[in-house]
Motif scaffolding. Structure first.
Motif, short mmCIF file in Angstrom:
data_model
loop_
_atom_site.label_atom_id
_atom_site.label_comp_id
_atom_site.label_asym_id
_atom_site.label_seq_id
_atom_site.Cartn_x
_atom_site.Cartn_y
_atom_site.Cartn_z
N PHE A 1 0.80 -1.23 0.00
CA PHE A 1 0.00 0.00 0.00
C PHE A 1 0.83 1.28 0.00
N GLY A 2 2.15 1.16 -0.12
CA GLY A 2 2.98 2.36 -0.07
C GLY A 2 4.14 2.30 -1.04
N GLY A 3 4.77 3.45 -1.25
CA GLY A 3 5.93 3.51 -2.14
C GLY A 3 5.58 3.04 -3.54
N GLU A 4 6.45 2.18 -4.07
CA GLU A 4 6.22 1.61 -5.40
C GLU A 4 5.51 0.26 -5.34
N SER A 5 5.16 -0.19 -4.14
CA SER A 5 4.46 -1.46 -3.99
C SER A 5 2.98 -1.32 -4.31
N GLY A 6 2.32 -2.46 -4.53
CA GLY A 6 0.91 -2.46 -4.89
C GLY A 6 0.01 -2.35 -3.68
N GLY A 7 -1.28 -2.56 -3.94
CA GLY A 7 -2.32 -2.39 -2.93
C GLY A 7 -3.26 -1.30 -3.39
N GLU A 8 -4.52 -1.66 -3.58
CA GLU A 8 -5.47 -0.71 -4.19
C GLU A 8 -5.64 0.54 -3.36
N VAL A 9 -5.76 0.40 -2.05
CA VAL A 9 -5.90 1.56 -1.18
C VAL A 9 -4.50 2.06 -0.84
N ARG A 10 -4.28 3.32 -0.99
CA ARG A 10 -2.96 3.88 -0.69
C ARG A 10 -2.94 4.52 0.70
N ASN A 11 -1.75 4.72 1.21
CA ASN A 11 -1.56 5.37 2.51
C ASN A 11 -2.32 4.68 3.64
N THR A 12 -2.32 3.35 3.58
CA THR A 12 -2.89 2.60 4.68
C THR A 12 -1.88 1.55 5.10
N ALA A 13 -2.15 0.87 6.21
CA ALA A 13 -1.22 -0.11 6.74
C ALA A 13 -1.98 -1.19 7.46
N SER A 14 -1.38 -2.37 7.51
CA SER A 14 -1.96 -3.52 8.21
C SER A 14 -0.84 -4.26 8.91
N PRO A 15 -0.92 -4.44 10.22
CA PRO A 15 0.14 -5.19 10.91
C PRO A 15 0.26 -6.62 10.40
N ASP A 16 -0.87 -7.23 10.05
CA ASP A 16 -0.85 -8.59 9.52
C ASP A 16 -0.17 -8.64 8.15
N ILE A 17 -0.59 -7.76 7.24
CA ILE A 17 -0.04 -7.78 5.89
C ILE A 17 1.42 -7.32 5.88
#
Length: 377
Positions: free
Chosen positions: A83-99
């Motif tokens: 979800f950040g930088g050049e990595s994928g993840g549809e929602v941006r500027n979010t975080a998940s401790p599990d992921i």
């Protein structure tokens, strides 16, 4: 994939870096910078996975760590979490401790398949807010043979209890109510509003939920910890893809960290070693100390004396030789890096200087051997 090198640290031309991509268990494509030591193709090399700090990108601290590790013989990779930088993840500027924890194991998948990596010598490094994810990953993923953390921040504890666990039960309930109401708004609007992930309280004991305002300059009397963050993320190592001091997290992101306590499995890292490094004066030192107390052997807590440094005083005079001639160049570099400084010119009368040298029985550096002090002055 951009061609311009946007790393914010001094690049070691002797270390080869390759842009890489790999996928985690959730199908999210992660972007990494792979750093390679000399003659890496001739043998099986130890390897290290590096990520963090929380809200940073691989072109900042994690890339510098990976580069330094490569210079010491490790195949190393710095990556952008999901979800950040050049990595994928549809929602941006979010975080998940599990992921984010899974991202470490995905990096192990990738680096362990390289023909020049020794699978029995793969370690993980967590910097600041990614420390908890690195330890949590190592607790379950036994392919990680050692784990080290630097300036640990336990993001689950920080978001759910506040700094130094200061949240009262009333404040925790107010935060949960706010997060629930914000989820209704996001669901109704079909968007994710940005907000503050470390929620503070105002004078009326109400949550401060808006995005952090980034000042153009630090005001006088700024908290030293905030000043250190600002000088790194907003000045010295500012990067457009980072969240820190560039944007903000999604407002409801803390929900995941309330639900997922990090490092619950820290004892299960044993018998593999844990190293925790923290500054003696760091405001986050207690995270490392508390985690260390719970962890099983083998473990080591390294407290760096005197860290962190917020102010430095340097003295220079004619005795500095050629260094004195470089003063203007050094000051120009400080201006370029937007580092504030003051110049103090100290002087004394001839009489005071003569008396001083007589008392210490030393020669003036410009008087020559045996010449009078007043000649040197």
């Amino acid at each position: 994939m951009e061609n311009k090198d946007t790393r914010t640290f001094e690049i070691n031309p002797k270390i080869e870096m390759k842009k890489v991509r790999f996928t985690n268990r959730y199908g999210i494509t992660l972007a990494g910078d792979l750093y390679l030591p000399d003659n890496y193709g001739d043998k099986k090399n130890p390897a290290v996975i590096v990520a963090g700090p929380f809200g940073a990108v691989k072109e900042q601290a994690s890339g510098l760590y990976a580069q330094e590790l490569a210079a010491r013989g490790f195949v190393s990779i710095a990556f952008d979490p999901s979800f950040g930088g050049e990595s994928g993840g549809e929602v941006r500027n979010t975080a998940s401790p599990d992921i984010f924890t899974e991202d470490y194991s995905a990096a192990v998948d990738y680096i362990g398949l390289l023909p020049y990596v020794d699978r029995e010598r793969i370690g993980a490094v967590g910097i600041c807010g990614l420390s908890g994810m690195a330890i949590t990953a190592a607790g379950t993923d036994t392919r990680i043979k050692a784990v080290a953390t630097f300036s640990m921040y336990d993001m689950s504890r920080d978001m759910s209890k506040g700094h130094m666990d200061y949240y009262t039960e009333e404040q925790r309930n107010k935060i949960k109510k706010y997060l629930g109401e914000q989820r209704w708004k996001d669901a109704e609007n079909g968007t994710f509003v940005l907000g503050n992930h470390e929620i503070a309280f105002d004078e009326d004991n109400e949550p401060i939920t808006g995005m952090m305002e980034i000042p153009e300059e630090l005001p006088e009397g700024t908290d030293p910890a905030f000043a250190a963050f600002y000088n790194y993320y907003a000045v010295r190592a500012k990067h457009p893809r980072a969240v820190n001091f560039v944007s903000s997290w999604t407002a409801t992101m803390p929900v995941s960290f309330w639900n997922f306590p990090l490092m619950a499995n820290i004892k299960e890292v044993s018998p593999r070693p844990i190293l925790m490094v923290a500054g003696e004066k760091a405001h986050s030192r207690y995270y490392s100390e508390d985690a260390y107390a719970v962890a099983s052997e083998p473990k080591e807590l390294l407290i760096v004396p005197g860290a962190e440094i917020n102010k430095v005083a340097l003295g220079v005079d004619i005795r500095s030789g050629h260094s004195f001639e470089e003063l203007e160049e050094v000051l120009s570099e400080l201006d370029t890096d937007a580092l504030k400084y003051e110049i103090l010119f100290l002087e004394a009368s001839d009489d005071v200087l003569i008396k001083r040298y007589k008392e210490t029985r030393r020669f003036h550096p410009l008087s020559g051997n045996g010449e009078r002090v007043d000649i040197g002055i």
